[in-house]
Write a protein that holds these residues in place. Structure first.
Motif, PDB file in Angstrom:
ATOM      1  N   ASN A  83      33.863 -21.294 -69.110  1.00 37.22           N
ATOM      2  CA  ASN A  83      32.961 -20.444 -69.894  1.00 37.22           C
ATOM      3  C   ASN A  83      32.234 -19.437 -69.012  1.00 37.22           C
ATOM      4  O   ASN A  83      31.974 -18.314 -69.444  1.00 37.22           O
ATOM      5  N   LYS A 113      34.494 -16.568 -68.456  1.00 43.63           N
ATOM      6  CA  LYS A 113      34.645 -15.779 -69.675  1.00 43.63           C
ATOM      7  C   LYS A 113      33.321 -15.109 -70.079  1.00 43.63           C
ATOM      8  O   LYS A 113      33.224 -14.540 -71.160  1.00 43.63           O
ATOM      9  N   ASN A 139      30.605 -16.492 -70.995  1.00 43.12           N
ATOM     10  CA  ASN A 139      29.884 -17.255 -72.019  1.00 43.12           C
ATOM     11  C   ASN A 139      28.843 -18.117 -71.297  1.00 43.12           C
ATOM     12  O   ASN A 139      28.980 -19.328 -71.198  1.00 43.12           O
ATOM     13  N   TYR A 140      27.804 -17.459 -70.786  1.00 44.34           N
ATOM     14  CA  TYR A 140      26.880 -18.125 -69.883  1.00 44.34           C
ATOM     15  C   TYR A 140      26.095 -19.257 -70.534  1.00 44.34           C
ATOM     16  O   TYR A 140      25.850 -20.279 -69.902  1.00 44.34           O
ATOM     17  N   SER A 141      25.714 -19.099 -71.780  1.00 48.10           N
ATOM     18  CA  SER A 141      24.951 -20.175 -72.426  1.00 48.10           C
ATOM     19  C   SER A 141      25.810 -21.431 -72.595  1.00 48.10           C
ATOM     20  O   SER A 141      25.334 -22.551 -72.377  1.00 48.10           O
ATOM     21  N   LEU A 142      27.079 -21.252 -72.953  1.00 43.86           N
ATOM     22  CA  LEU A 142      27.979 -22.404 -73.059  1.00 43.86           C
ATOM     23  C   LEU A 142      28.251 -23.017 -71.684  1.00 43.86           C
ATOM     24  O   LEU A 142      28.332 -24.244 -71.544  1.00 43.86           O
TER      25      LEU A 142
END
Length: 133
Positions: free
Chosen positions: A111, A114, A116-119
């Protein structure tokens, strides 16, 4: 005499059955070992095939969860379309298994790559460095 013959026949039958079970067990373990060797060499596509064959041959073996993780890990390395979904399923299906911590780590790294830092943070906070050893 008939009793002795019956006993001998029964013993031979049991020995043959045991030998066949041992052969099947050894054969499936070869698939697991070959899959592990290929995974170490970063030959992910080939390792997936051997781990799938291992799971097919020994669905109740103690290494099945490890084989599933190896498949998911290989899919992640190959960036296959459903690899993230399979990783999430692995985590959900095996919450107490030590490989689930590694799966959280791999999911976090995936993540992060990709963006998607919070994930990524959600997964990575569940893992400590000592969990990965």
């Amino acid at each position: 005499m008939i009793r002795l013959l019956t006993t001998c026949t029964l013993l031979l039958f049991l020995m043959q059955t045991f030998a066949q079970n041992t052969m099947v067990h050894t054969s499936s373990e070869r698939f697991y070992k070959k899959g592990s060797d290929l995974l170490d060499k970063e030959k992910y596509t080939a390792s997936i095939r051997f781990f799938e064959k291992y799971i097919e041959e020994s669905p109740t073996s103690s290494n099945v969860i490890d084989a599933h993780f190896a498949i998911v890990f290989s899919e992640m390395q190959l960036e296959q379309v459903h690899s993230s979904k399979h990783l999430d399923e692995f985590i959900k299906d095996n919450p107490g298994h030590p490989k689930s911590l590694r799966a959280h780590y791999e999911s976090g790294i995936y993540n992060f790559r990709k963006a998607n830092y919070s994930l990524a943070i959600e997964d990575l906070v569940q893992v400590t460095l000592s969990d990965l050893n």
